[in-house]
Scaffold this active site. Structure first.
Site, PDB file in Angstrom:
ATOM      1  N   SER A 143       0.842  -1.196   0.000  1.00  0.00           N
ATOM      2  CA  SER A 143       0.000   0.000   0.000  1.00  0.00           C
ATOM      3  C   SER A 143       0.874   1.242   0.000  1.00  0.00           C
ATOM      4  O   SER A 143       1.935   1.265   0.637  1.00  0.00           O
ATOM      5  CB  SER A 143      -0.912   0.025   1.229  1.00  0.00           C
ATOM      6  OG  SER A 143      -1.599   1.266   1.304  1.00  0.00           O
ATOM      7  N   TYR A 156      -2.115  -0.761   9.934  1.00  0.00           N
ATOM      8  CA  TYR A 156      -2.276  -1.270   8.574  1.00  0.00           C
ATOM      9  C   TYR A 156      -0.989  -1.083   7.773  1.00  0.00           C
ATOM     10  O   TYR A 156      -0.522  -2.008   7.097  1.00  0.00           O
ATOM     11  CB  TYR A 156      -3.437  -0.545   7.892  1.00  0.00           C
ATOM     12  CG  TYR A 156      -3.656  -0.954   6.458  1.00  0.00           C
ATOM     13  CD1 TYR A 156      -4.175  -2.203   6.141  1.00  0.00           C
ATOM     14  CD2 TYR A 156      -3.338  -0.086   5.419  1.00  0.00           C
ATOM     15  CE1 TYR A 156      -4.374  -2.580   4.821  1.00  0.00           C
ATOM     16  CE2 TYR A 156      -3.533  -0.449   4.098  1.00  0.00           C
ATOM     17  CZ  TYR A 156      -4.055  -1.699   3.803  1.00  0.00           C
ATOM     18  OH  TYR A 156      -4.241  -2.061   2.490  1.00  0.00           O
TER      19      TYR A 156
END
Length: 247
Positions: A143, A156
């Site tokens: 990400s 995350y």
């Protein structure tokens, strides 16, 4: 270095019942690959993806497994090999995202993300390294928040930082196998995973961050996967940020 025709290739896509995984399955099928639609719980959604793929003349099947369970993942790969003779492409799109400032994050939520995003990627990658045929490609999902360092994304982003490390090292561990290992790192992308729970003003703010002034789409990420799964044989050990220039 071998470069088999895409029509001869078999691709396993984890988390393919929705979001980016669905777009990846459809994009690789458009290149003529046989696609295995992995899902964890939503059999109906997985079957919809299979039907969308077979409707355009490609081969597809849905297989359930818990990506963090080594026995179930091994069984998934056994099923694919028995049905199609081997595996050429593995794409790890399965993931969960739970947002909170670090000081307030439930450790149960942290463990849930770690189990799917880190352990799941590790377990699937372990089977992939044992089974991918020469000319194969393993494509993980990272990400762009690892670089953006946005508040509430601490846990995350930490799971995706682990994926980055695995990707770079595994590419070197597979020396001599003619198998590439890379990761795609999308920016803000209009998927249920990203949009869930976000107010519209927050979505609009994130969309405006990229010079292209929009959110990414699952199809944007799928195009990068298709590149890495097919012609990009000299790209290896890399994390490609597919984010419209946001970072």
């Amino acid at each position: 270095m071998s470069t088999p025709s895409t029509s001869d290739r078999v691709a396993v896509i984890t988390g393919a019942s929705g979001g980016i995984g669905r777009a990846v399955a459809q994009r690789l099928a458009a290149d003529g690959m046989t696609v295995v639609v992995h899902y964890a719980g939503n059999a109906a959604a997985a079957q919809e993806v299979v039907e969308s793929v077979t409707a355009v003349g490609a081969k597809a099947t849905a297989v359930r497994a818990d990506v963090a369970d080594e026995t179930e993942v091994a069984a998934l790969f056994d099923t694919v090999e028995q049905a199609y003779g081997g595996v050429d492409v593995v794409v790890n799109t399965a993931g969960i995202m739970l947002l909170s400032p670090l000081a307030e994050l439930s450790l149960d939520d942290f463990d849930r993300m770690h189990r799917t995003n880190v352990r799941g990627t590790f377990v699937v990658s372990q089977q992939a390294t044992r089974r991918l045929r020469p000319g194969g490609a393993l494509i993980n999902f990272s990400s762009s928040v690892v670089a953006l360092a946005l508040p509430t994304y601490t846990a995350y982003a930490a799971t995706k930082g682990a994926v980055d490390a695995m990707t770079a090292i595994l590419a070197k561990e597979l020396r001599g196998r003619d198998v590439t290992v890379n990761a795609v790192a999308p920016g803000p992308t209009a998927t249920p995973l990203f949009l869930d729970g976000k107010p519209q003003d927050a979505v609009d703010q994130l969309a405006s961050m990229a010079p292209l002034e929009r959110l990414g789409t699952p199809e944007d990420a799928a195009e990068v996967v298709a590149f890495l799964a097919g012609p990009a044989r000299w790209v290896n050990g890399q994390v490609l940020r597919a984010n419209g220039g946001i970072a």
